[in-house]
Design an enzyme around this catalytic site. Sequence first.
Site, PDB file in Angstrom:
ATOM      1  N   GLY A 148      60.041  53.846  88.362  1.00 56.78           N
ATOM      2  CA  GLY A 148      61.088  52.890  88.584  1.00 56.78           C
ATOM      3  C   GLY A 148      60.425  51.964  89.953  1.00 56.78           C
ATOM      4  N   MET A 182      65.523  63.410  88.404  1.00 61.44           N
ATOM      5  CA  MET A 182      66.237  64.498  88.930  1.00 61.44           C
ATOM      6  C   MET A 182      67.586  64.363  88.327  1.00 61.44           C
ATOM      7  SD  MET A 182      65.123  64.809  92.970  1.00 61.44           S
ATOM      8  CE  MET A 182      65.795  63.563  93.547  1.00 61.44           C
ATOM      9  N   GLY A 183      67.728  63.719  87.121  1.00 57.54           N
ATOM     10  CA  GLY A 183      69.059  63.956  86.478  1.00 57.54           C
ATOM     11  C   GLY A 183      70.176  63.051  87.078  1.00 57.54           C
ATOM     12  N   ALA A 184      71.140  63.252  86.741  1.00 56.72           N
ATOM     13  CA  ALA A 184      72.423  62.448  86.991  1.00 56.72           C
ATOM     14  C   ALA A 184      71.949  60.819  86.717  1.00 56.72           C
ATOM     15  CB  ALA A 184      72.728  62.498  88.575  1.00 56.72           C
ATOM     16  N   HIS A 203      67.559  54.886  84.848  1.00 62.21           N
ATOM     17  CA  HIS A 203      67.003  56.086  84.257  1.00 62.21           C
ATOM     18  C   HIS A 203      66.621  55.508  82.564  1.00 62.21           C
ATOM     19  CE1 HIS A 203      68.792  58.524  87.661  1.00 62.21           C
ATOM     20  NE2 HIS A 203      67.319  58.741  87.609  1.00 62.21           N
ATOM     21  N   ASP A 234      62.139  52.636  93.423  1.00 60.74           N
ATOM     22  CA  ASP A 234      61.490  53.278  94.478  1.00 60.74           C
ATOM     23  C   ASP A 234      59.923  52.660  94.669  1.00 60.74           C
ATOM     24  OD1 ASP A 234      63.618  55.917  95.090  1.00 60.74           O
ATOM     25  OD2 ASP A 234      63.377  55.297  92.871  1.00 60.74           O
ATOM     26  N   HIS A 240      71.469  57.418  85.073  1.00 64.68           N
ATOM     27  CA  HIS A 240      72.355  56.064  84.965  1.00 64.68           C
ATOM     28  C   HIS A 240      71.443  55.261  84.015  1.00 64.68           C
ATOM     29  CE1 HIS A 240      69.521  54.757  87.949  1.00 64.68           C
ATOM     30  NE2 HIS A 240      70.132  55.623  88.725  1.00 64.68           N
ATOM     31  N   GLN A 244      61.388  67.940  98.134  1.00 65.29           N
ATOM     32  CA  GLN A 244      61.413  66.528  98.638  1.00 65.29           C
ATOM     33  C   GLN A 244      62.723  66.300  99.526  1.00 65.29           C
ATOM     34  OE1 GLN A 244      61.127  65.079  94.701  1.00 65.29           O
ATOM     35  NE2 GLN A 244      62.550  63.563  95.185  1.00 65.29           N
TER      36      GLN A 244
HETATM   37  P1  AMP Z   1      65.398  59.946  90.465  1.00 67.30           P
HETATM   38  O1  AMP Z   1      65.937  60.694  89.337  1.00 67.30           O
HETATM   39  O2  AMP Z   1      66.403  59.268  91.411  1.00 67.30           O
HETATM   40  O3  AMP Z   1      64.343  60.596  91.284  1.00 67.30           O
HETATM   41  O4  AMP Z   1      64.667  58.676  89.729  1.00 67.30           O
HETATM   42  C1  AMP Z   1      64.028  59.004  88.562  1.00 67.30           C
HETATM   43  C2  AMP Z   1      63.161  57.729  88.077  1.00 67.30           C
HETATM   44  O5  AMP Z   1      64.123  56.661  87.843  1.00 67.30           O
HETATM   45  C3  AMP Z   1      62.343  57.050  89.355  1.00 67.30           C
HETATM   46  O6  AMP Z   1      61.206  56.596  88.879  1.00 67.30           O
HETATM   47  C4  AMP Z   1      63.053  56.190  90.030  1.00 67.30           C
HETATM   48  O7  AMP Z   1      62.329  54.984  90.292  1.00 67.30           O
HETATM   49  C5  AMP Z   1      63.740  55.524  88.783  1.00 67.30           C
HETATM   50  N1  AMP Z   1      65.080  54.757  88.757  1.00 67.30           N
HETATM   51  C6  AMP Z   1      66.088  55.324  89.768  1.00 67.30           C
HETATM   52  N2  AMP Z   1      66.750  54.287  89.803  1.00 67.30           N
HETATM   53  C7  AMP Z   1      66.418  53.290  89.182  1.00 67.30           C
HETATM   54  C8  AMP Z   1      67.022  51.846  88.826  1.00 67.30           C
HETATM   55  N3  AMP Z   1      68.057  51.545  89.360  1.00 67.30           N
HETATM   56  N4  AMP Z   1      66.395  51.155  88.100  1.00 67.30           N
HETATM   57  C9  AMP Z   1      65.160  51.493  87.453  1.00 67.30           C
HETATM   58  N5  AMP Z   1      64.686  52.679  87.784  1.00 67.30           N
HETATM   59  C10 AMP Z   1      65.245  53.609  88.532  1.00 67.30           C
END
Ligand code: AMP
Length: 270
Positions: free
Chosen positions: A142, A22-24, A29, A145, A26, A53
């Site tokens: 990741g 979903m971007g942002a 990701h 989650d 770090h 979601q």
């Molecule tokens: P999101 O952008 O938050 O939907 O996350 C995108 C993907 O990055 C998902 O598969 C998350 O589980 C993974 N993710 C988010 N934070 C972390 C982290 N701290 N370490 C590893 N994977 C992460």
Amino acid sequence: MDTLHGLDDLHAWRGGTFVPTMGALHKGHCDLIRLGRACDGPLIVSIFVNPRQFAPSEDLATYPRTLDADLQAAADAGADAVFLPTESDIYPTGHAIDCPPLPAVARAPRLEDGSRPHFFTGVCTVVARLFDLLSPKRAIFGEKDWQQLQVIKAMVEADPDRFPIEILPCPTRREPDGLAMSSRNVHLSPAHRHRALALHRSLELARSATDSAAAEALMRGHLEASDLAIDYAVVRNATTLEASEQPLPPLRALIAARLGDVRLIDNAAL
Ligand code: AMP
């Protein structure tokens, strides 16, 4: 690195490795993207803040959006392409984009499914839609989650004809003091940022416990002492996540807790 708008160019990217986000972005990701870089074939990252979601009361409007920095981070981590769909690419007017059958691990545990009843319907709908559009050979999610990872694995296993996709897990990236990285951490005030360490510390305490009940008690005690509002702090079988007095190993400790307006989740193997 290519930037893909719209659905027309996607066929060239089928059969590769896919990292949905979903971007942002770090460093967590970026770990997913680097893991994908180590696999064969093209590597495509998507950035789409999925409205389905988020419940109306949740933080869709304030979810961090940092596209320029994201494109740089994805390129630096080795992505071949970033797919930037619009809402109408994912949910075209007049076409029903439905959720695949939700697996038990998305309905039974009363973890994220209990706290956010709409959440896995939204996640499975968007991930299935992205899988259908991109036909990846593998996709990376990741461990941060953890329940989501189990849900996606179960969704794919339930329909291998539609989803002939290997799901690869990537370990949780943490700040040097142990806080799991999250796009939402930017919303923590300095005082809350410090108290947020209670999640990681609670998981460490759980690892020192002699059994599941003791682990849960230690986690709750520490979270309450740190003044976090607990959604859950439990020990479960790592795959089914079903509630049980004596969960079967392998065990996973899972926490969701709120600090002001920010909801944090974390988990660890026991
Ligand atoms: P999101 O952008 O938050 O939907 O996350 C995108 C993907 O990055 C998902 O598969 C998350 O589980 C993974 N993710 C988010 N934070 C972390 C982290 N701290 N370490 C590893 N994977 C992460």
